[in-house]
Design a protein around this motif. Structure first.
Motif, mmCIF file in Angstrom:
data_model
loop_
_atom_site.group_PDB
_atom_site.id
_atom_site.type_symbol
_atom_site.label_atom_id
_atom_site.label_comp_id
_atom_site.label_asym_id
_atom_site.label_seq_id
_atom_site.Cartn_x
_atom_site.Cartn_y
_atom_site.Cartn_z
ATOM 1 N N GLY A 29 26.622 48.064 40.860
ATOM 2 C CA GLY A 29 27.549 49.129 41.217
ATOM 3 C C GLY A 29 26.824 50.296 41.875
ATOM 4 O O GLY A 29 25.712 50.638 41.480
ATOM 5 N N ARG A 62 35.786 53.396 44.398
ATOM 6 C CA ARG A 62 34.950 52.305 43.885
ATOM 7 C C ARG A 62 35.664 51.021 44.279
ATOM 8 O O ARG A 62 36.883 50.914 44.155
ATOM 9 C CB ARG A 62 34.847 52.378 42.354
ATOM 10 N N GLN A 85 30.636 46.793 39.748
ATOM 11 C CA GLN A 85 30.681 47.157 38.336
ATOM 12 C C GLN A 85 30.773 45.920 37.444
ATOM 13 O O GLN A 85 31.497 44.977 37.762
ATOM 14 C CB GLN A 85 31.860 48.093 38.073
ATOM 15 N N SER A 144 22.381 42.241 37.928
ATOM 16 C CA SER A 144 23.256 41.789 39.016
ATOM 17 C C SER A 144 22.697 40.529 39.677
ATOM 18 O O SER A 144 23.441 39.614 40.051
ATOM 19 C CB SER A 144 23.403 42.907 40.046
#
Lengths: 164, 195
Positions: free
Chosen positions: B21, B53, B82, B116
């Motif tokens: 994110g 976002r 996210q 991630s």
């Protein structure tokens, strides 16, 4: 690479195009189009001049993907039909053969019942067509056939030229 | 999964920008959008929340030119970074031809980068892809910020396979097109291998 690339030749494309034209007419729709599950537009019929078909294709695929995700959470295999009703225009989205998405946009000149009926008929034809395309691609791969491939000759220079 | 249409003489390829994110995936697309000629690009679609976002994905179609009479189109997507949007990220990776991993260079984001990257590996594997075999490039973004990790360390942690990597400041465009070009080139060369 997982899955196979979708390769479409003139002949198959014409058949698909004819089928979409027919549906467009028989369902009294404004626009009909066919999208790959990955969001790439395959073909369309009707008045697409005022529509951003590329964006529409990508968002439709996203929509189907999200709905598919919900289906799996609920233990369903897939929800094959989505319908959105607007003030003027309505959109009917259906999944065909787990591979492509058929989208019909229509207004009060048609009806949901008519669209559903016609979409069902078209789906059957398109399912068959795409089965043929897939088996043809597999056969060609097995035979190692590379019909006039535009990629065999790609050079670094070609690619660099894209980014000038 | 590319789509090759011999009838309209078009090749369509899908490139996904992945990363934690706020690492700058959307910013990459915004810069590309800003700097591309109008006739080469479609609309930049952003499915984002009110606070900008990314909620589902950003999408930018690019038609950079022709190769051997075929119009080459790249469809660029970003995923929502996210952590809790995991389900959406999976969907967007479907049918991907190439991936750009955008890493946030700030030391305090290193853990988020690692998380991630692991998430990317798992999601790709679920669809039968292996990251080593996919056209793939890494971008170390936000190099202009004061607390960035040294490149050597970032490479050691995030680039164990030694793929092409780029330093970037996506807000000003540094490294943005270099990264895109690297992965686009790999995608086209992959097509060459298969056809």
């Amino acid at each position: 690479m997982a899955g196979t690339d979708l390769v479409m030749y003139e002949n198959e494309f014409q058949k698909i195009d004819e089928e979409l034209q027919k549906l467009h007419q028989q369902a009294n729709a404004n626009v009909v189009f066919l999208v790959d599950k990955n969001g790439q537009l395959i073909a369309s019929a009707g008045d697409t001049h005022n529509i951003d078909t590329t964006s529409l294709a990508s968002l439709t695929a996203g929509n189907i993907a999200a709905t598919g995700g919900i289906a799996r959470l609920l233990g369903e295999k897939e929800f094959t039909i989505l319908f959105h009703e607007g003030e003027k225009d309505n959109i009917h989205i259906s999944l065909i053969g787990q591979r492509v998405i058929l989208v019909v946009i229509f207004d009060q000149r048609s009806s949901l019942g008519l669209v559903r009926l016609r979409v069902k008929k078209t789906s059957e034809v398109l399912t068959k067509l795409f089965d043929e395309i897939t088996s043809k691609a597999e056969k060609e791969k097995l035979e190692g056939k590379v019909a006039e491939s535009p990629f065999a000759e790609i050079s670094d220079e070609d690619i660099d030229n894209l980014f000038r | 999964m590319s789509f090759i249409n011999y009838s309209s003489r078009e090749i369509n390829c899908k490139i996904v920008y992945y990363g934690p994110g706020l690492c700058g995936k959307t910013t990459n697309l915004q810069y590309i959008y800003k700097k591309t000629n109008p006739e080469q690009k479609g609309k930049l679609i952003s499915l984002a929340t009110e606070s900008e976002r990314t909620l589902f994905f950003d999408f930018l179609p690019l038609a950079l030119g022709d190769i051997r009479g075929f119009r080459v189109r790249f469809h660029l997507y970003t995923v929502p970074g996210q952590v809790f949007y995991a389900a959406s990220r999976k969907l967007i990776l479907k049918g991907v031809d190439g991936v750009v991993f955008v890493a946030d260079s700030q030391i305090e984001r290193m853990e988020a980068n690692i998380e991630s990257l692991e998430d990317l590996g798992i999601n790709l594997a679920e669809q039968g892809y292996a990251i080593e075999k996919l056209p793939y490039a890494i971008q170390y973004n936000k190099r202009d910020l004061p607390s960035v990790a040294p490149l050597e360390e970032m490479n050691k942690i995030l680039n164990t396979n030694g793929v092409q990597w780029f330093e970037a400041v996506a807000t000003t465009g540094i490294g943005v097109f270099e990264t895109l070009k690297s992965v686009a080139k790999q995608v086209l060369l992959e097509l060459k291998k298969h056809y």
